[in-house]
Design a protein around this motif. Structure first.
Motif, short mmCIF file in Angstrom:
data_model
loop_
_atom_site.label_atom_id
_atom_site.label_comp_id
_atom_site.label_asym_id
_atom_site.label_seq_id
_atom_site.Cartn_x
_atom_site.Cartn_y
_atom_site.Cartn_z
N MET A 1 0.89 -1.20 -0.15
CA MET A 1 -0.04 0.06 -0.17
C MET A 1 0.84 1.09 0.00
SD MET A 1 -3.14 0.28 2.41
CE MET A 1 -4.64 0.79 1.56
N ARG A 2 0.49 2.32 -0.59
CA ARG A 2 1.34 3.52 -0.84
C ARG A 2 0.97 4.35 0.33
NH1 ARG A 2 1.25 6.82 -6.35
NH2 ARG A 2 2.80 7.99 -5.74
N GLN A 3 2.08 4.76 1.04
CA GLN A 3 1.97 5.75 2.14
C GLN A 3 1.67 7.08 1.26
OE1 GLN A 3 2.10 5.36 5.27
NE2 GLN A 3 2.55 3.15 5.18
N PRO A 4 0.97 8.00 2.38
CA PRO A 4 0.47 9.56 1.89
C PRO A 4 1.53 10.38 1.92
CG PRO A 4 -0.61 9.05 3.80
CD PRO A 4 -0.08 7.59 3.52
N ARG A 5 1.70 10.89 0.86
CA ARG A 5 3.03 11.88 0.89
C ARG A 5 2.83 13.07 1.83
NH1 ARG A 5 5.26 15.26 -4.36
NH2 ARG A 5 7.01 16.27 -3.20
N ARG A 6 3.95 13.21 2.66
CA ARG A 6 4.01 14.36 3.58
C ARG A 6 4.66 15.48 2.97
NH1 ARG A 6 5.87 11.61 9.21
NH2 ARG A 6 4.80 9.76 9.24
N THR A 7 3.87 16.71 3.51
CA THR A 7 4.47 18.01 2.62
C THR A 7 4.70 18.64 3.81
OG1 THR A 7 2.23 18.78 2.54
CG2 THR A 7 2.99 17.79 0.59
N THR A 8 5.88 19.38 3.77
CA THR A 8 6.39 20.39 4.87
C THR A 8 6.39 21.65 4.23
OG1 THR A 8 8.70 19.72 4.25
CG2 THR A 8 7.60 18.57 6.01
N LYS A 9 5.92 22.67 4.70
CA LYS A 9 6.23 23.95 4.39
C LYS A 9 7.57 24.54 4.87
CE LYS A 9 2.04 26.27 4.33
NZ LYS A 9 1.26 27.22 4.71
N ALA A 10 8.00 25.43 3.76
CA ALA A 10 9.45 25.72 3.90
C ALA A 10 9.44 26.78 5.21
CB ALA A 10 9.75 26.49 2.56
N ASP A 11 10.38 26.97 5.77
CA ASP A 11 10.78 27.84 6.94
C ASP A 11 11.27 29.21 6.18
OD1 ASP A 11 11.19 28.97 9.21
OD2 ASP A 11 13.00 28.15 9.75
N VAL A 12 10.35 29.83 5.55
CA VAL A 12 10.72 31.08 4.90
C VAL A 12 11.59 32.20 5.69
CG1 VAL A 12 9.83 33.12 3.72
CG2 VAL A 12 8.71 31.12 3.36
N PRO A 13 11.08 32.37 6.96
CA PRO A 13 12.01 33.62 7.77
C PRO A 13 13.42 33.02 7.93
CG PRO A 13 9.92 33.42 8.84
CD PRO A 13 10.01 32.29 7.57
N GLY A 14 13.60 31.62 8.24
CA GLY A 14 14.80 30.89 8.31
C GLY A 14 15.74 30.91 7.23
N VAL A 15 15.02 30.94 6.23
CA VAL A 15 15.72 30.64 4.84
C VAL A 15 16.25 32.36 4.40
CG1 VAL A 15 15.56 30.88 2.20
CG2 VAL A 15 14.64 28.70 3.91
N VAL A 16 15.25 33.31 4.64
CA VAL A 16 15.84 34.74 4.41
C VAL A 16 16.86 35.04 5.64
CG1 VAL A 16 15.03 36.90 4.51
CG2 VAL A 16 13.51 35.27 3.52
N THR A 17 16.71 34.58 6.79
CA THR A 17 17.74 35.03 7.85
C THR A 17 19.17 34.42 7.73
OG1 THR A 17 15.96 35.08 9.54
CG2 THR A 17 18.15 35.06 10.24
N GLY A 18 19.11 33.18 7.19
CA GLY A 18 20.30 32.45 6.81
C GLY A 18 20.97 33.08 5.57
N THR A 19 20.07 33.47 4.81
CA THR A 19 20.98 34.02 3.54
C THR A 19 21.40 35.42 3.73
OG1 THR A 19 19.08 33.21 2.13
CG2 THR A 19 20.29 34.76 1.24
N ILE A 20 20.84 35.98 4.61
CA ILE A 20 21.22 37.55 5.02
C ILE A 20 22.56 37.17 5.93
CG2 ILE A 20 20.87 39.57 6.45
CD1 ILE A 20 17.89 39.28 5.61
N LEU A 21 22.38 36.55 6.79
CA LEU A 21 23.75 35.99 7.72
C LEU A 21 24.81 35.71 6.84
CD1 LEU A 21 22.05 34.67 10.64
CD2 LEU A 21 23.07 37.26 10.67
N THR A 22 24.62 34.52 5.96
CA THR A 22 25.51 34.36 5.02
C THR A 22 26.43 35.18 4.22
OG1 THR A 22 24.44 31.97 4.96
CG2 THR A 22 26.34 32.51 3.28
N GLY A 23 25.41 36.09 3.45
CA GLY A 23 25.86 37.24 2.87
C GLY A 23 26.41 38.41 3.36
N ALA A 24 26.12 38.27 4.88
CA ALA A 24 26.97 39.51 5.53
C ALA A 24 28.15 38.97 6.10
CB ALA A 24 25.81 39.77 6.83
N ALA A 25 28.35 37.56 6.21
CA ALA A 25 29.62 37.07 6.61
C ALA A 25 30.59 37.13 5.33
CB ALA A 25 29.45 35.62 7.19
#
Length: 63
Positions: A1-25
């Motif tokens: 039997m096929r398992q239902p696919r789990r979808t996860t939402k992206a952590d948008v604030p985390g992605v943006v914060t990580g991008t800004i911190l990486t860029g600043a560094a």
């Protein structure tokens, strides 16, 4: 039997914060090593914020 696919939402604030911190560094490292001059920081900062915004929008529309 096929398992239902789990979808996860992206952590948008985390992605943006990580991008800004990486860029600043990266900007700090390039400025410290003399590759990037202080006069160029305005343009580089603006490009960093635009890039973070595009990545955030792409992450939020992904799912």
């Amino acid at each position: 039997m096929r398992q239902p696919r789990r979808t996860t939402k992206a952590d948008v604030p985390g992605v943006v914060t990580g991008t800004i911190l990486t860029g600043a560094a990266t900007i700090w490292m390039l400025n410290d090593s003399g590759v990037l001059q202080t006069d160029d920081l305005g343009v580089t900062g603006a490009l960093l914020l635009v890039t973070a915004g595009v990545i955030g929008l792409a992450a939020s529309h992904r799912g």
